[in-house]
Structures are given as structure tokens and as C-alpha cells.
Scaffold this active site. Sequence first.
Site, PDB file in Angstrom:
ATOM      1  N   HIS A 170       8.067   1.324 -10.389  1.00 22.34           N
ATOM      2  CA  HIS A 170       6.905   0.911  -9.682  1.00 22.34           C
ATOM      3  C   HIS A 170       5.639   1.255 -10.371  1.00 22.34           C
ATOM      4  O   HIS A 170       5.592   2.244 -10.924  1.00 22.34           O
ATOM      5  CB  HIS A 170       6.693   1.724  -8.148  1.00 22.34           C
ATOM      6  CG  HIS A 170       6.877   3.109  -8.376  1.00 22.34           C
ATOM      7  ND1 HIS A 170       8.330   3.364  -8.495  1.00 22.34           N
ATOM      8  CD2 HIS A 170       6.240   3.959  -8.140  1.00 22.34           C
ATOM      9  CE1 HIS A 170       8.272   4.878  -8.440  1.00 22.34           C
ATOM     10  NE2 HIS A 170       6.782   5.139  -8.397  1.00 22.34           N
ATOM     11  N   ASN A 205       4.827   6.593 -13.734  1.00 15.28           N
ATOM     12  CA  ASN A 205       5.705   7.790 -13.576  1.00 15.28           C
ATOM     13  C   ASN A 205       7.379   7.497 -13.847  1.00 15.28           C
ATOM     14  O   ASN A 205       7.908   6.889 -13.820  1.00 15.28           O
ATOM     15  CB  ASN A 205       5.497   8.785 -12.214  1.00 15.28           C
ATOM     16  CG  ASN A 205       4.300   9.033 -12.074  1.00 15.28           C
ATOM     17  OD1 ASN A 205       3.465   9.357 -12.872  1.00 15.28           O
ATOM     18  ND2 ASN A 205       3.958   9.135 -10.572  1.00 15.28           N
ATOM     19  N   HIS A 260       1.730   2.050 -10.340  1.00 12.94           N
ATOM     20  CA  HIS A 260       0.788   2.333  -9.314  1.00 12.94           C
ATOM     21  C   HIS A 260      -0.598   1.819  -9.682  1.00 12.94           C
ATOM     22  O   HIS A 260      -1.058   1.764 -10.822  1.00 12.94           O
ATOM     23  CB  HIS A 260       0.367   3.782  -9.312  1.00 12.94           C
ATOM     24  CG  HIS A 260       1.484   4.706  -8.827  1.00 12.94           C
ATOM     25  ND1 HIS A 260       1.444   5.439  -7.361  1.00 12.94           N
ATOM     26  CD2 HIS A 260       2.882   5.131  -9.558  1.00 12.94           C
ATOM     27  CE1 HIS A 260       2.757   6.148  -7.431  1.00 12.94           C
ATOM     28  NE2 HIS A 260       3.309   5.873  -8.480  1.00 12.94           N
ATOM     29  N   ARG A 320       0.899  -1.156  -0.058  1.00 11.39           N
ATOM     30  CA  ARG A 320       0.135   0.016   0.115  1.00 11.39           C
ATOM     31  C   ARG A 320       0.977   1.318  -0.072  1.00 11.39           C
ATOM     32  O   ARG A 320       1.707   1.171   0.735  1.00 11.39           O
ATOM     33  CB  ARG A 320      -1.001  -0.027   1.533  1.00 11.39           C
ATOM     34  CG  ARG A 320      -1.419  -1.320   1.618  1.00 11.39           C
ATOM     35  CD  ARG A 320      -3.246  -1.151   1.031  1.00 11.39           C
ATOM     36  NE  ARG A 320      -3.793  -2.485   0.963  1.00 11.39           N
ATOM     37  CZ  ARG A 320      -4.844  -2.942   0.380  1.00 11.39           C
ATOM     38  NH1 ARG A 320      -5.176  -2.044  -0.617  1.00 11.39           N
ATOM     39  NH2 ARG A 320      -5.267  -4.013   0.530  1.00 11.39           N
ATOM     40  N   ASP A 321       0.328   2.196  -0.897  1.00 15.40           N
ATOM     41  CA  ASP A 321       1.166   3.394  -1.064  1.00 15.40           C
ATOM     42  C   ASP A 321       1.073   4.277   0.495  1.00 15.40           C
ATOM     43  O   ASP A 321      -0.233   4.254   0.950  1.00 15.40           O
ATOM     44  CB  ASP A 321       0.738   4.272  -2.121  1.00 15.40           C
ATOM     45  CG  ASP A 321       1.809   5.484  -2.583  1.00 15.40           C
ATOM     46  OD1 ASP A 321       2.151   5.441  -3.515  1.00 15.40           O
ATOM     47  OD2 ASP A 321       1.732   6.455  -1.473  1.00 15.40           O
TER      48      ASP A 321
HETATM   49  P1  DGP Z   1       6.554   8.143  -7.888  1.00 15.62           P
HETATM   50  O1  DGP Z   1       5.991   9.318  -7.383  1.00 15.62           O
HETATM   51  O2  DGP Z   1       5.528   7.604  -9.151  1.00 15.62           O
HETATM   52  O3  DGP Z   1       7.745   7.982  -7.779  1.00 15.62           O
HETATM   53  O4  DGP Z   1       5.655   7.408  -6.501  1.00 15.62           O
HETATM   54  C1  DGP Z   1       6.369   6.855  -5.331  1.00 15.62           C
HETATM   55  C2  DGP Z   1       5.331   6.411  -4.313  1.00 15.62           C
HETATM   56  O5  DGP Z   1       5.889   6.060  -3.344  1.00 15.62           O
HETATM   57  C3  DGP Z   1       4.432   7.667  -3.899  1.00 15.62           C
HETATM   58  O6  DGP Z   1       3.086   7.750  -4.283  1.00 15.62           O
HETATM   59  C4  DGP Z   1       4.742   7.528  -2.481  1.00 15.62           C
HETATM   60  C5  DGP Z   1       5.304   6.093  -2.183  1.00 15.62           C
HETATM   61  N1  DGP Z   1       6.320   5.861  -1.034  1.00 15.62           N
HETATM   62  C6  DGP Z   1       7.334   6.443  -0.788  1.00 15.62           C
HETATM   63  N2  DGP Z   1       8.207   6.209   0.157  1.00 15.62           N
HETATM   64  C7  DGP Z   1       7.204   5.056   0.615  1.00 15.62           C
HETATM   65  C8  DGP Z   1       7.393   4.303   1.739  1.00 15.62           C
HETATM   66  O7  DGP Z   1       8.263   4.139   2.689  1.00 15.62           O
HETATM   67  N3  DGP Z   1       6.342   3.388   1.858  1.00 15.62           N
HETATM   68  C9  DGP Z   1       5.230   3.019   1.105  1.00 15.62           C
HETATM   69  N4  DGP Z   1       4.353   2.463   1.323  1.00 15.62           N
HETATM   70  N5  DGP Z   1       5.250   4.234   0.097  1.00 15.62           N
HETATM   71  C10 DGP Z   1       6.168   4.869  -0.195  1.00 15.62           C
END
Ligand code: DGP
Length: 115
Positions: free
Chosen positions: A101, A88, A103, A30-31
Site C-alpha cells: 500500500h 513502509n 500512503h 481513507r486510512d
Molecule cells: P502500514 O503501517 O504502512 O502497514 O500502514 C497500514 C495502514 O493501514 C495504517 O495507517 C492503518 C491502516 N489500516 C489498517 N487497518 C485498516 C482498516 O481496516 N481500514 C482502513 N481504512 N485502514 C486501515
Amino acid sequence: MSSDCIFCKILQGEIPSTEVYSDETFYAFRDINPGAPTHILVIPREHIPAITDAGEEHAELLGQMLLRANAIAREEGLPENGFRYVLNCGEWGGQTVFHIHLHILGGRPLGWPPG
Ligand code: DGP
């Protein structure tokens, strides 16, 4: 593995995450900052910084990543109403973590185009 990559640290268990799926090739979680009621990230265990760093040797991996995402989306009940995949790339594309990654966003109507 990249020692300064947040997602590699998640894969290693050094940073906690909420697991959605795990196998020897992929991990989904989960984000931390959800942009929709369902917001899941699917990552390969292999450290590939951006989609543009992928080569022919990654063709099968990338195909499997999409099929895995489909399975997760079905498990989350997203296809009935529709949902979105986002990948992205680079600074202007909004990429903040440089480990590929995908989404998965759903659970509400999503606007278009994105900001
Ligand atoms: P992007 O902007 O496409 O690089 O997306 C990176 C995503 O990663 C963003 O939506 C927030 C998520 N994210 C960043 N750090 C962490 C983390 O430590 N844990 C989790 N679960 N998500 C994270």
C-alpha cells in the site's frame, strides 16, 4: 487474494472502507487512523505482501500505482503545497499490513525524518 489479509477483505467488501478511487487494478481509500488531514492508501487488487516481494512482472503495475496516486493527489489538491508518499516495508519499516500500500499524506507541513 489472501484470506487472512485485511486489505483483501476491504477489496472484497467484507470490511467497510471510505472509497476514494476504484478500478479493475487499484483501490484507494481513507486510512482508518489518519496521520495527516489527508491520508489515503492506494493498493493493487493483486495481493503482494511487501514491496520486496514484487518482481519484474510487477514493474508496470508499480509504475501505474504511482501515476494513479499522482491523479488522486491532484484531485485532493495536494500538489500546490506539497505532500508525501510513504511505502513502509517490514517490521522496522513500520509495515503493519502485509499487502502493498502506498500512503498519500498531505494537508499540513510534514516533518522529516520520520520517527
Ligand atoms: P502500514 O503501517 O504502512 O502497514 O500502514 C497500514 C495502514 O493501514 C495504517 O495507517 C492503518 C491502516 N489500516 C489498517 N487497518 C485498516 C482498516 O481496516 N481500514 C482502513 N481504512 N485502514 C486501515
